[in-house]
Design a protein around this motif. Structure first.
Motif, mmCIF file in Angstrom:
data_model
loop_
_atom_site.group_PDB
_atom_site.id
_atom_site.type_symbol
_atom_site.label_atom_id
_atom_site.label_comp_id
_atom_site.label_asym_id
_atom_site.label_seq_id
_atom_site.Cartn_x
_atom_site.Cartn_y
_atom_site.Cartn_z
ATOM 1 N N SER A 211 0.959 -1.130 -0.066
ATOM 2 C CA SER A 211 0.013 0.015 0.095
ATOM 3 C C SER A 211 0.906 1.113 0.050
ATOM 4 O O SER A 211 2.228 1.084 0.230
ATOM 5 C CB SER A 211 -0.901 0.019 0.985
ATOM 6 N N GLY A 212 0.326 2.450 -0.289
ATOM 7 C CA GLY A 212 0.897 3.741 -0.320
ATOM 8 C C GLY A 212 1.611 4.239 -1.641
ATOM 9 O O GLY A 212 1.994 5.410 -1.601
ATOM 10 N N GLY A 213 1.115 3.721 -2.633
ATOM 11 C CA GLY A 213 1.417 4.160 -3.908
ATOM 12 C C GLY A 213 0.390 5.277 -4.113
ATOM 13 O O GLY A 213 -0.367 5.516 -3.729
ATOM 14 N N GLY A 214 0.763 6.041 -5.305
ATOM 15 C CA GLY A 214 0.154 6.964 -5.893
ATOM 16 C C GLY A 214 0.765 7.906 -6.684
ATOM 17 O O GLY A 214 1.845 7.663 -7.284
ATOM 18 N N LEU A 215 0.119 9.067 -7.084
ATOM 19 C CA LEU A 215 0.816 10.142 -7.947
ATOM 20 C C LEU A 215 1.542 11.166 -7.078
ATOM 21 O O LEU A 215 0.715 11.725 -6.283
ATOM 22 C CB LEU A 215 -0.315 10.569 -8.732
ATOM 23 N N VAL A 216 2.814 11.605 -7.528
ATOM 24 C CA VAL A 216 3.419 12.489 -6.800
ATOM 25 C C VAL A 216 4.212 13.361 -7.717
ATOM 26 O O VAL A 216 4.444 12.691 -8.859
ATOM 27 C CB VAL A 216 4.425 12.047 -5.612
ATOM 28 N N GLN A 217 4.551 14.689 -7.436
ATOM 29 C CA GLN A 217 5.290 15.531 -8.223
ATOM 30 C C GLN A 217 6.964 15.230 -8.082
ATOM 31 O O GLN A 217 7.176 14.706 -7.064
ATOM 32 C CB GLN A 217 5.008 16.982 -8.049
ATOM 33 N N SER B 16 7.737 13.007 -2.063
ATOM 34 C CA SER B 16 7.993 11.706 -1.208
ATOM 35 C C SER B 16 6.956 10.936 -1.246
ATOM 36 O O SER B 16 5.543 11.348 -1.235
ATOM 37 C CB SER B 16 8.585 11.937 0.183
ATOM 38 N N LEU B 17 7.194 9.499 -0.989
ATOM 39 C CA LEU B 17 5.922 8.724 -0.646
ATOM 40 C C LEU B 17 6.537 7.469 0.261
ATOM 41 O O LEU B 17 7.841 7.053 0.258
ATOM 42 C CB LEU B 17 5.359 7.878 -1.867
ATOM 43 N N ARG B 18 5.779 6.789 0.977
ATOM 44 C CA ARG B 18 6.061 5.734 1.863
ATOM 45 C C ARG B 18 5.264 4.589 1.413
ATOM 46 O O ARG B 18 4.264 4.497 1.659
ATOM 47 C CB ARG B 18 6.044 6.024 3.420
ATOM 48 N N MET C 31 10.606 6.700 0.123
ATOM 49 C CA MET C 31 11.164 7.000 -1.202
ATOM 50 C C MET C 31 11.137 8.763 -1.212
ATOM 51 O O MET C 31 10.104 9.221 -1.173
ATOM 52 C CB MET C 31 10.247 6.651 -2.362
ATOM 53 N N ASN C 32 12.296 9.324 -1.267
ATOM 54 C CA ASN C 32 12.353 10.835 -1.127
ATOM 55 C C ASN C 32 13.227 11.328 -2.599
ATOM 56 O O ASN C 32 13.665 10.455 -3.183
ATOM 57 C CB ASN C 32 13.301 11.132 0.025
ATOM 58 N N SER C 33 12.875 12.519 -2.727
ATOM 59 C CA SER C 33 13.391 13.105 -3.944
ATOM 60 C C SER C 33 13.176 12.332 -5.112
ATOM 61 O O SER C 33 13.834 12.037 -6.135
ATOM 62 C CB SER C 33 15.046 13.342 -3.825
ATOM 63 N N LEU C 34 11.745 12.234 -5.509
ATOM 64 C CA LEU C 34 11.322 11.180 -6.523
ATOM 65 C C LEU C 34 11.559 11.799 -7.797
ATOM 66 O O LEU C 34 11.378 12.896 -8.029
ATOM 67 C CB LEU C 34 9.837 10.653 -6.330
ATOM 68 N N GLN D 299 1.129 -7.891 -4.687
ATOM 69 C CA GLN D 299 0.274 -7.683 -5.734
ATOM 70 C C GLN D 299 0.784 -6.652 -6.577
ATOM 71 O O GLN D 299 0.454 -6.299 -7.589
ATOM 72 C CB GLN D 299 -1.093 -7.728 -5.426
ATOM 73 N N GLY D 300 1.500 -5.746 -5.999
ATOM 74 C CA GLY D 300 2.068 -4.548 -6.572
ATOM 75 C C GLY D 300 1.348 -3.348 -6.340
ATOM 76 O O GLY D 300 0.041 -3.251 -6.217
ATOM 77 N N THR D 301 1.838 -2.148 -6.170
ATOM 78 C CA THR D 301 1.333 -0.985 -6.043
ATOM 79 C C THR D 301 1.823 0.102 -6.940
ATOM 80 O O THR D 301 3.319 0.129 -7.238
ATOM 81 C CB THR D 301 1.373 -0.331 -4.537
ATOM 82 N N GLN D 302 1.133 0.890 -7.768
ATOM 83 C CA GLN D 302 1.665 1.926 -8.612
ATOM 84 C C GLN D 302 2.260 2.912 -8.257
ATOM 85 O O GLN D 302 1.659 3.861 -7.160
ATOM 86 C CB GLN D 302 0.267 2.226 -9.664
ATOM 87 N N VAL D 303 3.267 3.577 -8.415
ATOM 88 C CA VAL D 303 3.893 4.769 -8.215
ATOM 89 C C VAL D 303 4.160 5.520 -9.483
ATOM 90 O O VAL D 303 4.746 4.986 -10.497
ATOM 91 C CB VAL D 303 5.159 4.423 -7.476
ATOM 92 N N THR D 304 3.413 6.934 -9.450
ATOM 93 C CA THR D 304 3.674 7.676 -10.629
ATOM 94 C C THR D 304 4.272 8.875 -10.151
ATOM 95 O O THR D 304 3.973 9.652 -9.390
ATOM 96 C CB THR D 304 2.435 7.822 -11.331
ATOM 97 N N VAL D 305 5.369 9.230 -10.729
ATOM 98 C CA VAL D 305 6.111 10.756 -10.428
ATOM 99 C C VAL D 305 6.058 11.491 -11.810
ATOM 100 O O VAL D 305 6.268 11.379 -12.886
ATOM 101 C CB VAL D 305 7.472 10.351 -10.180
ATOM 102 N N SER D 306 5.034 12.613 -11.706
ATOM 103 C CA SER D 306 4.614 13.226 -12.981
ATOM 104 C C SER D 306 4.327 14.936 -12.050
ATOM 105 O O SER D 306 3.755 14.899 -11.081
ATOM 106 C CB SER D 306 3.836 12.908 -13.776
ATOM 107 N N SER D 307 4.496 15.681 -13.348
ATOM 108 C CA SER D 307 4.234 17.136 -13.087
ATOM 109 C C SER D 307 2.662 17.369 -13.383
ATOM 110 O O SER D 307 2.139 18.351 -12.973
ATOM 111 C CB SER D 307 5.069 18.124 -13.626
#
Length: 117
Positions: free
Chosen positions: A7-13, A17-19, A82-85, A109-117
Motif C-alpha cells: 500500500s502507499g502508492g500514488g501520484l506525486v510530483q 516523497s512517498l512511503r 522514497m524521497n526526491s522522487l 500484488q504490486g502498487t503503482q507509483v507515478t512521478v509526474s508534474s
C-alpha cells in the motif's frame, strides 16, 4: 500460506516523497530476506532495496541516497521511504519475501507509483 499486501502508492510530483508499506500475514522474522522490486513498462523487474534477517540493507544504484528500506517486526511490515522522487521512478512496486530454500519466496500484488508534474 503467506500473503504480502502493498500500500502507499500514488501520484506525486518530482521531488516529492512517498512511503510504501508491505504487510505480511505472518511474522517477518521468519524471512531470510525481504525487499522491494519495481517494473516499468517495457523494462525488466529490478531490485530497488532489500533487507536481510540481520537488518543488512542493499539498494539499487539508481535509488541510493534517496530511498530507505526498514521494517517493524511488531507490525510484520516492511517499508520503503522514497524521497526526491524522479519521473524515472515511475513503476509498479512489488514487495518480496523469501525464506531459506527453493520455493519459499513470495510476492505482493504490486502498487503503482507515478512521478509526474
Amino acid at each position: 500460506q503467506v500473503q504480502l499486501v502493498e500500500s502507499g502508492g500514488g501520484l506525486v510530483q518530482p521531488g516529492g516523497s512517498l512511503r510504501l508499506s508491505c504487510a505480511a500475514s505472518g511474522s517477518i522474522s521468519s524471512f531470510y530476506i525481504m525487499g522491494w522490486y519495481r517494473q516499468a513498462p517495457g523494462k525488466q523487474r529490478e531490485l530497488v532495496a532489500s533487507i536481510t534477517y540481520n537488518a543488512g540493507t542493499s539498494y539499487g544504484d539508481s535509488v541510493k541516497g534517496r530511498f530507505t528500506i526498514s521494517r517493524d517486526n511488531t507490525k510484520n511490515t516492511v517499508y520503503l521511504q522514497m524521497n526526491s522522487l524522479k519521473p524515472e521512478d515511475t513503476a509498479v512496486y512489488y514487495c518480496y519475501a523469501a525464506r531459506r530454500g527453493v520455493g519459499s519466496d513470495y510476492w505482493g500484488q504490486g502498487t503503482q507509483v507515478t512521478v509526474s508534474s
